[in-house]
Scaffold this active site. Structure first.
Site, PDB file in Angstrom:
ATOM      1  N   TYR A  10      17.212  11.219  23.270  1.00  0.00           N
ATOM      2  CA  TYR A  10      18.265  11.427  22.268  1.00  0.00           C
ATOM      3  C   TYR A  10      19.263  12.398  22.882  1.00  0.00           C
ATOM      4  CZ  TYR A  10      15.331   8.969  18.913  1.00  0.00           C
ATOM      5  OH  TYR A  10      14.591   8.015  18.260  1.00  0.00           O
TER       6      TYR A  10
HETATM    7  P1  FDA Z   1      21.223   3.471  29.835  1.00  0.00           P
HETATM    8  O1  FDA Z   1      21.384   2.254  30.663  1.00  0.00           O
HETATM    9  O2  FDA Z   1      22.429   4.051  29.185  1.00  0.00           O
HETATM   10  O3  FDA Z   1      20.431   4.551  30.621  1.00  0.00           O
HETATM   11  C1  FDA Z   1      20.051   5.817  30.099  1.00  0.00           C
HETATM   12  C2  FDA Z   1      19.870   6.819  31.248  1.00  0.00           C
HETATM   13  O4  FDA Z   1      18.893   6.352  32.171  1.00  0.00           O
HETATM   14  C3  FDA Z   1      21.132   7.024  32.064  1.00  0.00           C
HETATM   15  O5  FDA Z   1      21.144   8.339  32.578  1.00  0.00           O
HETATM   16  C4  FDA Z   1      20.964   6.032  33.186  1.00  0.00           C
HETATM   17  O6  FDA Z   1      21.747   6.335  34.334  1.00  0.00           O
HETATM   18  C5  FDA Z   1      19.476   6.102  33.449  1.00  0.00           C
HETATM   19  N1  FDA Z   1      18.918   4.837  33.953  1.00  0.00           N
HETATM   20  C6  FDA Z   1      19.085   3.598  33.405  1.00  0.00           C
HETATM   21  N2  FDA Z   1      18.426   2.685  34.124  1.00  0.00           N
HETATM   22  C7  FDA Z   1      17.815   3.349  35.139  1.00  0.00           C
HETATM   23  C8  FDA Z   1      17.001   2.924  36.230  1.00  0.00           C
HETATM   24  N3  FDA Z   1      16.691   1.643  36.403  1.00  0.00           N
HETATM   25  N4  FDA Z   1      16.560   3.851  37.103  1.00  0.00           N
HETATM   26  C9  FDA Z   1      16.885   5.161  36.945  1.00  0.00           C
HETATM   27  N5  FDA Z   1      17.657   5.617  35.939  1.00  0.00           N
HETATM   28  C10 FDA Z   1      18.115   4.718  35.034  1.00  0.00           C
HETATM   29  N6  FDA Z   1      14.484   5.755  22.074  1.00  0.00           N
HETATM   30  C11 FDA Z   1      13.170   5.702  21.754  1.00  0.00           C
HETATM   31  O7  FDA Z   1      12.345   6.303  22.424  1.00  0.00           O
HETATM   32  N7  FDA Z   1      12.757   4.958  20.678  1.00  0.00           N
HETATM   33  C12 FDA Z   1      13.616   4.246  19.913  1.00  0.00           C
HETATM   34  O8  FDA Z   1      13.219   3.613  18.950  1.00  0.00           O
HETATM   35  C13 FDA Z   1      15.002   4.273  20.251  1.00  0.00           C
HETATM   36  N8  FDA Z   1      15.912   3.569  19.532  1.00  0.00           N
HETATM   37  C14 FDA Z   1      17.241   3.559  19.906  1.00  0.00           C
HETATM   38  C15 FDA Z   1      18.161   2.777  19.205  1.00  0.00           C
HETATM   39  C16 FDA Z   1      19.506   2.762  19.572  1.00  0.00           C
HETATM   40  C17 FDA Z   1      20.473   1.886  18.822  1.00  0.00           C
HETATM   41  C18 FDA Z   1      19.945   3.556  20.648  1.00  0.00           C
HETATM   42  C19 FDA Z   1      21.405   3.578  21.047  1.00  0.00           C
HETATM   43  C20 FDA Z   1      19.034   4.331  21.351  1.00  0.00           C
HETATM   44  C21 FDA Z   1      17.682   4.349  20.981  1.00  0.00           C
HETATM   45  N9  FDA Z   1      16.740   5.121  21.688  1.00  0.00           N
HETATM   46  C22 FDA Z   1      15.411   5.054  21.346  1.00  0.00           C
HETATM   47  C23 FDA Z   1      17.169   6.001  22.772  1.00  0.00           C
HETATM   48  C24 FDA Z   1      16.948   5.327  24.131  1.00  0.00           C
HETATM   49  O9  FDA Z   1      15.598   5.463  24.519  1.00  0.00           O
HETATM   50  C25 FDA Z   1      17.812   5.984  25.210  1.00  0.00           C
HETATM   51  O10 FDA Z   1      19.151   5.898  24.858  1.00  0.00           O
HETATM   52  C26 FDA Z   1      17.547   5.324  26.566  1.00  0.00           C
HETATM   53  O11 FDA Z   1      17.964   6.199  27.589  1.00  0.00           O
HETATM   54  C27 FDA Z   1      18.276   4.021  26.673  1.00  0.00           C
HETATM   55  O12 FDA Z   1      17.946   3.311  27.817  1.00  0.00           O
HETATM   56  P2  FDA Z   1      18.994   2.222  28.346  1.00  0.00           P
HETATM   57  O13 FDA Z   1      18.469   1.638  29.597  1.00  0.00           O
HETATM   58  O14 FDA Z   1      19.374   1.326  27.232  1.00  0.00           O
HETATM   59  O15 FDA Z   1      20.249   3.168  28.588  1.00  0.00           O
END
Ligand code: FDA
Length: 511
Positions: A446
């Site tokens: 978060y």
């Molecule tokens: P994103 O791609 O934006 O990455 C997030 C971070 O991780 C960035 O710093 C990115 O550079 C890095 N990163 C991404 N891929 C990587 C990789 N392959 N290797 C290294 N670093 C990498 N959380 C939770 O625990 N339970 C929940 O139920 C929810 N629900 C939820 C709903 C909604 C609508 C949102 C917007 C967010 C959540 N979250 C959540 C929060 C979520 O866990 C958090 O935003 C994550 O970082 C999202 O991962 P993404 O890959 O989607 O994000």
């Protein structure tokens, strides 16, 4: 210029060159904006003044990632990796320095091995895609990750990752058995070649910090064929404080199979606060009924509001996905329209007094605040059984529940935006006396830049200043695990190539 030189560098790599028009998108490419915007989940970071990457790379295989890392290094470009794009502060696609986005959207393979109860998942897959594949493979296997289906695997596992199974099984990051990582020198590494320190750090120490995690091997969890869902709503008129007080007494002590999660939001016509008790019992309706009637009779749960289904089906309901089949979980289209939002988190270690709860509900009713949410997720159960240094995520025994404060708004106006940002900061200040302190703990997934930001090589600091700045936010997210993360980062990525506003600093930089 930097952009041209970087693209030229990539075109010198034979694996990229053969397919360059489907992999490399400089900012003047006609598809650039649609690819960038596709995974943006917060409009605060999609404005004309938001810094944009010079190039987006959408790799199809590991060698494309290796080339991107090496070319970004040699051209002094910052690299931001994006999986699902859900970062609350947009850190996967915004940077203050000239940068490249490595968007893993084309790398979302999932292979479930039912007999060994494991799955290999590429980081670009969404949680919903994993749930769907696991559910299609078996009715008795599950993967504990998010409530929301569109969250990316790469980001969520990098920060922990909880969903409705957290009391039953813990976090997504607790279930990592192996990884495939590209490090800052462009080498492909696995658990054995990384060593146990880096393997520890990568399971929750934050994204964009140690390397690009290409794929994860997960240990899946065994569940019964039937789980039971039910939900009860109380509004302001029903005096929700007494239910919240009872919930605080029991939610973390219930058997691991039962989750009672609370979502509070402002309902309209008539305006009130809806306090929704969302429940999942990992087992049959009969057992769920007797357990809830015994532990929380005040809630008034009756058999009519309880529904049996498979675990995978329950994830559809919890995510609020538009559809009923497992395929509908696979959609990357957000359940909620992409609008502006800001969120913050807290941990609660002793019950919040009724008067403070009333005050919180009153603040949620504030005029002009469009869509305030406060969500309580109970701890205890498996979360309390796992040691606080087992992985970098430290919030285990002693926590009653976690709070997420969230506020959404639709209008593109500075005044409206300021009012909503002020509201959530006021709520956070108000709650300060009732939540954890020294440090005031927070959940890295978060992401909240209000609690501190790095001053590292990308923003003009050296290793020493970076450490001092990072410690401010670092101990809130990682508590006692922060120091170990700094040591591991310093040894593994001494030049701090992988960095963002809240990445673990390397002490080697600038010395
Ligand atoms: P994103 O791609 O934006 O990455 C997030 C971070 O991780 C960035 O710093 C990115 O550079 C890095 N990163 C991404 N891929 C990587 C990789 N392959 N290797 C290294 N670093 C990498 N959380 C939770 O625990 N339970 C929940 O139920 C929810 N629900 C939820 C709903 C909604 C609508 C949102 C917007 C967010 C959540 N979250 C959540 C929060 C979520 O866990 C958090 O935003 C994550 O970082 C999202 O991962 P993404 O890959 O989607 O994000």
């Amino acid at each position: 210029d930097q952009q041209k030189a970087f693209v030229q560098c990539l075109s010198n790599s034979t694996s990229v060159a053969s397919n360059i028009s489907n992999i490399v998108y400089p900012s003047d490419n006609p598809s650039f904006s649609s690819i960038l915007e596709f995974s943006i989940r917060n409009r605060r970071f999609d404005t004309p003044t938001t810094p944009k990457p010079l190039v987006i790379v959408t790799p199809h295989n590991v060698s494309h990632i290796q080339s991107t890392v090496l070319c970004a290094q040699s051209h002094n470009l910052q690299l931001r990796v994006r999986s699902g794009g859900h970062d609350y502060e947009g850190l996967s696609y915004v940077s203050p320095r000239p940068f490249v986005v490595l968007d893993l959207i084309q790398m979302s393979n999932i292979t479930v091995d039912v007999s060994n109860r494991t799955a290999w998942v590429q980081s670009g897959a969404t949680v919903g895609q994993v749930y769907a594949q696991v559910g299609k493979s078996s009715n008795t296997l599950a993967f504990p990750a998010s409530v929301c289906n569109t969250v990316g695997i790469g980001g969520i596992v990098s920060g922990g990752g909880y969903g409705t199974l957290l009391r039953y099984a813990g976090l997504a990051a607790d279930h990592v058995a192996d990884v495939q990582v590209v490090d800052a020198r462009g080498r492909v590494r696995d658990r054995a070649s990384l060593g146990e320190d880096v393997f520890w750090a990568i399971r929750g120490g934050g994204g964009n910090t140690f390397g690009i995690v290409v794929a994860w091997k997960f240990n899946l969890v065994t569940v019964p064929e039937t789980v039971t869902m039910f939900s009860v709503t109380k509004t302001l008129e029903q005096g929700p404080t007494k239910y919240l007080a009872k919930w605080q007494k029991i939610a973390d002590t219930l058997p691991n199979e039962l989750l009672i999660r609370i979502v509070m939001y402002k309902a309209v016509n008539p305006v009130t606060i809806a306090v929704v008790f969302n429940c999942l019992y990992v087992g049959s309706k009969d057992k769920a009924l007797s357990l809830i009637q015994e532990s929380f009779p005040e809630l008034g749960v009756t058999p009519e509001v309880m529904f049996e289904m498979t675990w995978a089906q329950s994830t559809i309901q919890f995510a609020g996905v538009n559809g009923t089949t497992l395929d509908s979980l696979e959609s990357r289209t957000p359940v909620k329209d992409v609008i502006y939002f800001k969120a913050k988190s807290d941990y609660v270690t002793k019950p919040i007094p009724d008067s403070a709860m009333d005050g919180l509900l009153k603040m949620m009713m504030q005029d002009g605040i469009e869509q305030p949410y406060v969500i309580f997720t109970p701890y205890g159960g498996k979360m309390a059984e796992i040691a606080s240094n087992s992985i970098p995520f430290p919030h285990r025994e002693g926590n009653l529940f976690k709070i997420q404060y969230l506020v959404y708004w639709k209008e593109d106006s500075e005044e409206v935006s300021n009012a909503h940002m002020k509201w959530i900061r006021d709520v956070y200040d108000y709650m300060g006396s009732y939540v954890s302190s020294n440090p005031r703990a927070a959940y890295i997934n978060y992401r909240d830049l209000d609690i501190g930001e790095n001053m590292n090589s990308s923003t003009g600091g050296n290793g020493t200043t970076a450490y001092q700045q990072a410690k401010v936010w670092g101990v809130k997210y990682f508590k006692g695990n922060f120091e170990r993360l700094v040591k591991i980062k310093t040894a593994f990525d001494p030049t701090n190539f992988f960095s963002n506003e809240q990445s673990i600093p390397s002490l080697g930089v600038g010395k």
